[in-house]
Design a protein around this motif. Structure first.
Motif, PDB file in Angstrom:
ATOM      1  N   ILE A  15       0.843  -1.211   0.000  1.00 17.78           N
ATOM      2  CA  ILE A  15       0.000   0.000   0.000  1.00 17.78           C
ATOM      3  C   ILE A  15       0.874   1.256   0.000  1.00 17.78           C
ATOM      4  O   ILE A  15       0.595   2.223  -0.711  1.00 17.78           O
ATOM      5  CB  ILE A  15      -0.968  -0.027   1.209  1.00 17.78           C
ATOM      6  CG1 ILE A  15      -1.980  -1.169   1.030  1.00 17.78           C
ATOM      7  CG2 ILE A  15      -1.706   1.304   1.363  1.00 17.78           C
ATOM      8  CD1 ILE A  15      -2.707  -1.569   2.291  1.00 17.78           C
ATOM      9  N   VAL A  16       1.952   1.221   0.800  1.00 13.52           N
ATOM     10  CA  VAL A  16       2.873   2.375   0.865  1.00 13.52           C
ATOM     11  C   VAL A  16       3.509   2.616  -0.508  1.00 13.52           C
ATOM     12  O   VAL A  16       3.614   3.758  -0.973  1.00 13.52           O
ATOM     13  CB  VAL A  16       3.963   2.143   1.945  1.00 13.52           C
ATOM     14  CG1 VAL A  16       5.089   3.172   1.837  1.00 13.52           C
ATOM     15  CG2 VAL A  16       3.342   2.198   3.341  1.00 13.52           C
ATOM     16  N   LEU A  17       3.905   1.513  -1.178  1.00 15.56           N
ATOM     17  CA  LEU A  17       4.507   1.647  -2.512  1.00 15.56           C
ATOM     18  C   LEU A  17       3.500   2.257  -3.497  1.00 15.56           C
ATOM     19  O   LEU A  17       3.863   3.104  -4.318  1.00 15.56           O
ATOM     20  CB  LEU A  17       4.970   0.277  -3.029  1.00 15.56           C
ATOM     21  CG  LEU A  17       6.198  -0.335  -2.350  1.00 15.56           C
ATOM     22  CD1 LEU A  17       6.496  -1.719  -2.916  1.00 15.56           C
ATOM     23  CD2 LEU A  17       7.425   0.556  -2.497  1.00 15.56           C
ATOM     24  N   ALA A  21       3.928   5.785  -5.408  1.00 11.85           N
ATOM     25  CA  ALA A  21       3.823   5.916  -6.871  1.00 11.85           C
ATOM     26  C   ALA A  21       2.800   6.980  -7.236  1.00 11.85           C
ATOM     27  O   ALA A  21       3.016   7.772  -8.147  1.00 11.85           O
ATOM     28  CB  ALA A  21       3.431   4.567  -7.482  1.00 11.85           C
ATOM     29  N   TYR A  22       1.689   7.030  -6.471  1.00 15.20           N
ATOM     30  CA  TYR A  22       0.646   8.007  -6.750  1.00 15.20           C
ATOM     31  C   TYR A  22       1.163   9.429  -6.534  1.00 15.20           C
ATOM     32  O   TYR A  22       1.009  10.299  -7.397  1.00 15.20           O
ATOM     33  CB  TYR A  22      -0.575   7.737  -5.853  1.00 15.20           C
ATOM     34  CG  TYR A  22      -1.637   8.800  -5.918  1.00 15.20           C
ATOM     35  CD1 TYR A  22      -2.472   8.892  -7.029  1.00 15.20           C
ATOM     36  CD2 TYR A  22      -1.798   9.723  -4.879  1.00 15.20           C
ATOM     37  CE1 TYR A  22      -3.438   9.881  -7.099  1.00 15.20           C
ATOM     38  CE2 TYR A  22      -2.760  10.710  -4.958  1.00 15.20           C
ATOM     39  CZ  TYR A  22      -3.586  10.790  -6.065  1.00 15.20           C
ATOM     40  OH  TYR A  22      -4.525  11.765  -6.139  1.00 15.20           O
ATOM     41  N   TYR A  23       1.809   9.669  -5.382  1.00 10.51           N
ATOM     42  CA  TYR A  23       2.296  11.016  -5.073  1.00 10.51           C
ATOM     43  C   TYR A  23       3.446  11.436  -5.987  1.00 10.51           C
ATOM     44  O   TYR A  23       3.619  12.595  -6.294  1.00 10.51           O
ATOM     45  CB  TYR A  23       2.689  11.117  -3.602  1.00 10.51           C
ATOM     46  CG  TYR A  23       1.461  11.256  -2.724  1.00 10.51           C
ATOM     47  CD1 TYR A  23       0.714  12.436  -2.731  1.00 10.51           C
ATOM     48  CD2 TYR A  23       1.016  10.200  -1.952  1.00 10.51           C
ATOM     49  CE1 TYR A  23      -0.437  12.556  -1.964  1.00 10.51           C
ATOM     50  CE2 TYR A  23      -0.133  10.301  -1.172  1.00 10.51           C
ATOM     51  CZ  TYR A  23      -0.849  11.488  -1.185  1.00 10.51           C
ATOM     52  OH  TYR A  23      -1.991  11.605  -0.440  1.00 10.51           O
ATOM     53  N   LYS A  24       4.222  10.453  -6.436  1.00 14.95           N
ATOM     54  CA  LYS A  24       5.345  10.753  -7.328  1.00 14.95           C
ATOM     55  C   LYS A  24       4.831  11.227  -8.688  1.00 14.95           C
ATOM     56  O   LYS A  24       5.434  12.074  -9.333  1.00 14.95           O
ATOM     57  CB  LYS A  24       6.211   9.505  -7.492  1.00 14.95           C
ATOM     58  CG  LYS A  24       7.586   9.782  -8.051  1.00 14.95           C
ATOM     59  CD  LYS A  24       8.509   8.610  -7.899  1.00 14.95           C
ATOM     60  CE  LYS A  24       9.907   8.957  -8.340  1.00 14.95           C
ATOM     61  NZ  LYS A  24      10.032   9.193  -9.766  1.00 14.95           N
ATOM     62  N   SER A  28       2.656  15.447 -12.390  1.00  9.80           N
ATOM     63  CA  SER A  28       3.735  15.309 -13.373  1.00  9.80           C
ATOM     64  C   SER A  28       3.194  15.042 -14.778  1.00  9.80           C
ATOM     65  O   SER A  28       3.946  14.731 -15.693  1.00  9.80           O
ATOM     66  CB  SER A  28       4.673  14.167 -12.954  1.00  9.80           C
ATOM     67  OG  SER A  28       3.984  12.939 -13.023  1.00  9.80           O
ATOM     68  N   GLY A  29       1.878  15.124 -14.922  1.00  9.92           N
ATOM     69  CA  GLY A  29       1.285  14.934 -16.251  1.00  9.92           C
ATOM     70  C   GLY A  29       0.876  13.497 -16.541  1.00  9.92           C
ATOM     71  O   GLY A  29       0.314  13.216 -17.586  1.00  9.92           O
ATOM     72  N   GLY A 142       7.272   7.036 -13.715  1.00  2.00           N
ATOM     73  CA  GLY A 142       6.328   7.886 -14.454  1.00  2.00           C
ATOM     74  C   GLY A 142       5.965   7.355 -15.826  1.00  2.00           C
ATOM     75  O   GLY A 142       5.600   8.121 -16.711  1.00  2.00           O
ATOM     76  N   TYR A 143       6.073   6.062 -16.038  1.00  2.00           N
ATOM     77  CA  TYR A 143       5.805   5.434 -17.340  1.00  2.00           C
ATOM     78  C   TYR A 143       6.645   6.094 -18.433  1.00  2.00           C
ATOM     79  O   TYR A 143       6.190   6.305 -19.543  1.00  2.00           O
ATOM     80  CB  TYR A 143       4.306   5.512 -17.684  1.00  2.00           C
ATOM     81  CG  TYR A 143       3.469   4.604 -16.806  1.00  2.00           C
ATOM     82  CD1 TYR A 143       3.221   3.282 -17.160  1.00  2.00           C
ATOM     83  CD2 TYR A 143       2.966   5.063 -15.595  1.00  2.00           C
ATOM     84  CE1 TYR A 143       2.480   2.446 -16.335  1.00  2.00           C
ATOM     85  CE2 TYR A 143       2.227   4.230 -14.761  1.00  2.00           C
ATOM     86  CZ  TYR A 143       1.987   2.932 -15.141  1.00  2.00           C
ATOM     87  OH  TYR A 143       1.262   2.108 -14.334  1.00  2.00           O
ATOM     88  N   LYS A 144       7.900   6.419 -18.052  1.00  2.62           N
ATOM     89  CA  LYS A 144       8.777   7.091 -19.029  1.00  2.62           C
ATOM     90  C   LYS A 144      10.088   6.345 -19.253  1.00  2.62           C
ATOM     91  O   LYS A 144      10.803   6.611 -20.201  1.00  2.62           O
ATOM     92  CB  LYS A 144       9.071   8.514 -18.542  1.00  2.62           C
ATOM     93  CG  LYS A 144       7.878   9.449 -18.703  1.00  2.62           C
ATOM     94  CD  LYS A 144       8.211  10.867 -18.321  1.00  2.62           C
ATOM     95  CE  LYS A 144       6.964  11.735 -18.452  1.00  2.62           C
ATOM     96  NZ  LYS A 144       6.319  12.006 -17.182  1.00  2.62           N
ATOM     97  N   ARG A 145      10.427   5.439 -18.313  1.00  6.07           N
ATOM     98  CA  ARG A 145      11.697   4.686 -18.486  1.00  6.07           C
ATOM     99  C   ARG A 145      11.377   3.238 -18.798  1.00  6.07           C
ATOM    100  O   ARG A 145      10.564   2.610 -18.117  1.00  6.07           O
ATOM    101  CB  ARG A 145      12.528   4.771 -17.200  1.00  6.07           C
ATOM    102  CG  ARG A 145      13.331   6.049 -17.122  1.00  6.07           C
ATOM    103  CD  ARG A 145      14.341   5.982 -16.016  1.00  6.07           C
ATOM    104  NE  ARG A 145      15.416   5.029 -16.317  1.00  6.07           N
ATOM    105  CZ  ARG A 145      16.382   4.737 -15.458  1.00  6.07           C
ATOM    106  NH1 ARG A 145      16.405   5.295 -14.279  1.00  6.07           N
ATOM    107  NH2 ARG A 145      17.318   3.887 -15.797  1.00  6.07           N
ATOM    108  N   TRP A 146      12.070   2.697 -19.800  1.00 10.03           N
ATOM    109  CA  TRP A 146      11.742   1.329 -20.271  1.00 10.03           C
ATOM    110  C   TRP A 146      12.995   0.474 -20.367  1.00 10.03           C
ATOM    111  O   TRP A 146      13.204  -0.224 -21.348  1.00 10.03           O
ATOM    112  CB  TRP A 146      10.987   1.417 -21.611  1.00 10.03           C
ATOM    113  CG  TRP A 146       9.791   2.287 -21.456  1.00 10.03           C
ATOM    114  CD1 TRP A 146       9.666   3.582 -21.831  1.00 10.03           C
ATOM    115  CD2 TRP A 146       8.578   1.944 -20.778  1.00 10.03           C
ATOM    116  NE1 TRP A 146       8.441   4.075 -21.449  1.00 10.03           N
ATOM    117  CE2 TRP A 146       7.755   3.079 -20.806  1.00 10.03           C
ATOM    118  CE3 TRP A 146       8.097   0.782 -20.160  1.00 10.03           C
ATOM    119  CZ2 TRP A 146       6.481   3.103 -20.230  1.00 10.03           C
ATOM    120  CZ3 TRP A 146       6.841   0.788 -19.596  1.00 10.03           C
ATOM    121  CH2 TRP A 146       6.045   1.942 -19.638  1.00 10.03           C
ATOM    122  N   THR A 147      13.834   0.586 -19.357  1.00  7.82           N
ATOM    123  CA  THR A 147      15.080  -0.183 -19.334  1.00  7.82           C
ATOM    124  C   THR A 147      14.838  -1.574 -18.733  1.00  7.82           C
ATOM    125  O   THR A 147      13.766  -1.849 -18.174  1.00  7.82           O
ATOM    126  CB  THR A 147      16.127   0.549 -18.476  1.00  7.82           C
ATOM    127  OG1 THR A 147      15.566   0.691 -17.163  1.00  7.82           O
ATOM    128  CG2 THR A 147      16.460   1.919 -19.035  1.00  7.82           C
TER     129      THR A 147
END
Lengths: 232, 270
Positions: A15-17, A21-24, A28-29, A142-147
């Motif tokens: 739940i904390v994770l 993720a939500y607050y991060k 941010s768009g 942020g669904y931006k890194r795909w490594t």
């Protein structure tokens, strides 16, 4: 400390994770609810259902494996569990939108129930939970890194909450904290390893075959090809 | 009948064929919850008998059809039963085979465990055999208010599943024509799986994307809501089935929690 407390802590961590993720991503768009195109939904359904149908005989083999291996069966089975988690990271990587992994894994669970998975209705809850946690792996970036590292994180997080219903249904809670913790660690490593080995080759192979047109990975691959041609 | 066709819809006129999909889904979930409640043989025998009677009487599946469709699972469940009976510890000897002791507790647990697996598989088979995937998709939209695009995507995926077996045969034949020998070993079969997985996924996704194009060409998804001419709804029989299932699950778990029934075998000493 009892096993119940251990899984309560695990649930709190989950739940904390999710909250992290939500607050991060807030502001941010990155929207939490993004609409999917029909093709994207169908891709999630196909990958989820095929993984689910293929997962049923694997679950049967897994049950036999557990029977042969006695009390170590659950631990031994944990090592090959990564194969069950692959639909989430794969769809997340292909579609690159919040919720893709969750929907794919939930469909995976439904397909497993309908194809006679010996673990019954529990796989439905397990499917949703493993998909949700897989999604968090991508959400942290942020669904931006795909490594490969992000894929490994997505695969590793999948069993975090999923193990809770399994422990109840398989009755392995009585085996003690170290046993349960070890099973969770093995599952997380297995999830990461399977994601690292399988996700990129499958996704890129499908994109190359031209069946993922209109998805984020297809656009990404097309951009890469154009850039390579310009360099040449 | 081949097993590959067992987990696939077959039209019919049985009571279960006439029930709405969600009532049957509730029954399927209920059976699963009941079966997972306890590891005691007599309870699992009762649950298995009820599911078997449902398959025979309410879904009108023939006994030979059930055996032919589920024989690999029967073999697997028998293996569970034998292995667990021989290997699990116990205190009360039921009988001996040479120097091997078979304990009452281990045999009881093994039988319960094997029957539970078969019950779940059989109940899934009953559901899939009597439920049209299209009706299931419509019921998910009209009764469970799932977005219709998701329900239809799932329907497309379910339609593709039965073709997987024939697709694998085509891929295997194509490989054989090109000189790839069919492997008999476990390692070889894993390698085969890897070789088949990609063409299988590509083929399925290609067919699905054709369907999507066709659907979008007919303005599928143009409106947020969708109406259906023949939407299934829960009739009195469906409501009765759901009520009975729910009552059985609640009573069963209440009995377990209150200690009227033990979740695992307790052998009373003489």
């Amino acid at each position: 400390m009892s096993v119940g407390l251990l899984y309560l802590i695990v649930a709190v961590i989950g739940i904390v994770l999710a909250a992290f993720a939500y607050y991060k991503n807030r502001g941010s768009g990155v929207a939490i609810f993004v609409s999917f195109t029909l093709l994207e939904i169908v891709i999630m359904a196909i990958i989820g259902v095929i993984n689910g149908v293929l997962g049923t005989p694997n679950a049967m083999v897994g049950r036999l494996f557990m029977t042969f291996s006695g009390s170590y069966g659950f631990l031994a089975f944990a090592a090959i569990c990564g194969g069950f988690y692959i639909a989430g990271p794969l769809c997340g990587y292909i579609i690159r939108k919040p919720g893709a992994a969750t929907i794919a894994e939930t469909m995976n669970g439904v397909a497993q129930v309908l194809s006679g998975n010996p673990n019954g209705i529990m796989v439905l809850a397990a499917g949703f939970l493993q998909g949700f946690m897989s999604d968090l792996g991508f959400a942290f970036y942020g669904y931006k890194r795909w490594t490969l590292a992000v894929l490994a994180l997505s695969g590793a997080l999948a069993p975090l909450l999923q193990q809770i219903p399994e422990v109840y249904f398989f009755g392995v809670g009585d085996m003690g904290i170290s046993y349960n913790l070890l099973a969770l660690i093995i599952r997380m490593v297995s999830g990461a390893v399977y994601a690292i080995i399988l996700v990129k080759p499958i996704a890129h192979g499908l994109a190359k075959a031209g069946v993922l047109r209109g998805t984020a990975i297809a656009k990404d691959q097309a951009d890469l090809r154009v850039a390579a041609q310009q360099r040449a | 009948m081949k097993r590959s066709n067992a987990f696939q819809f077959h039209s019919g006129t049985s009571i279960f064929h006439r029930l709405d999909p969600l009532s049957k889904l509730a029954w399927l979930i209920g059976v699963s919850l009941l079966a997972f409640g306890a590891y005691i043989a007599w309870i699992q025998i009762i649950i298995s008998a009820i599911v078997l009677m449902t398959a025979l009487a309410l879904a009108q599946l023939r006994p030979l059809e059930i055996i032919r469709s589920t024989w690999p699972f029967i073999v697997a469940c028998l293996s569970f039963f034998i292995i667990q009976s021989l290997t699990l510890p116990g205190t009360h000897v039921a009988f001996t085979i040479g120097s091997l002791r078979i304990y009452v507790e281990s045999a009881d647990y093994a039988l319960a465990s094997a029957l539970r697996i078969y019950t779940i598989i059989l109940s899934s088979m009953v559901f899939v055999r009597t439920t049209d995937p299209r009706d299931l998709a419509i019921a998910l939209v009209t009764q469970m208010h799932l977005p219709y695009r998701i329900a239809y995507a799932f329907f497309i995926a379910l339609r593709i599943v039965p073709t997987i077996e024939s697709e694998i045969k085509i891929i295997r034949a194509a490989h054989a024509v090109r000189g790839v020998v069919k492997s008999r070993s476990v390692v070889g079969r894993i390698g085969e799986m890897k070789r088949y997985a990609m063409p299988l996924l590509v083929g399925s996704l290609r067919r699905a994307s054709m369907m999507v194009m066709s659907m979008e060409g007919r303005a599928f998804g143009a409106y947020p809501q969708r109406s259906f001419v023949d939407a299934p709804h829960a009739g009195p029989l469906g409501i009765a089935l759901m009520t009975v299932t729910l009552a059985a699950v609640v009573a069963w778990y209440a009995a377990l929690m209150l200690g009227f029934v033990h979740a695992i075998y307790v052998f009373a000493p003489a």
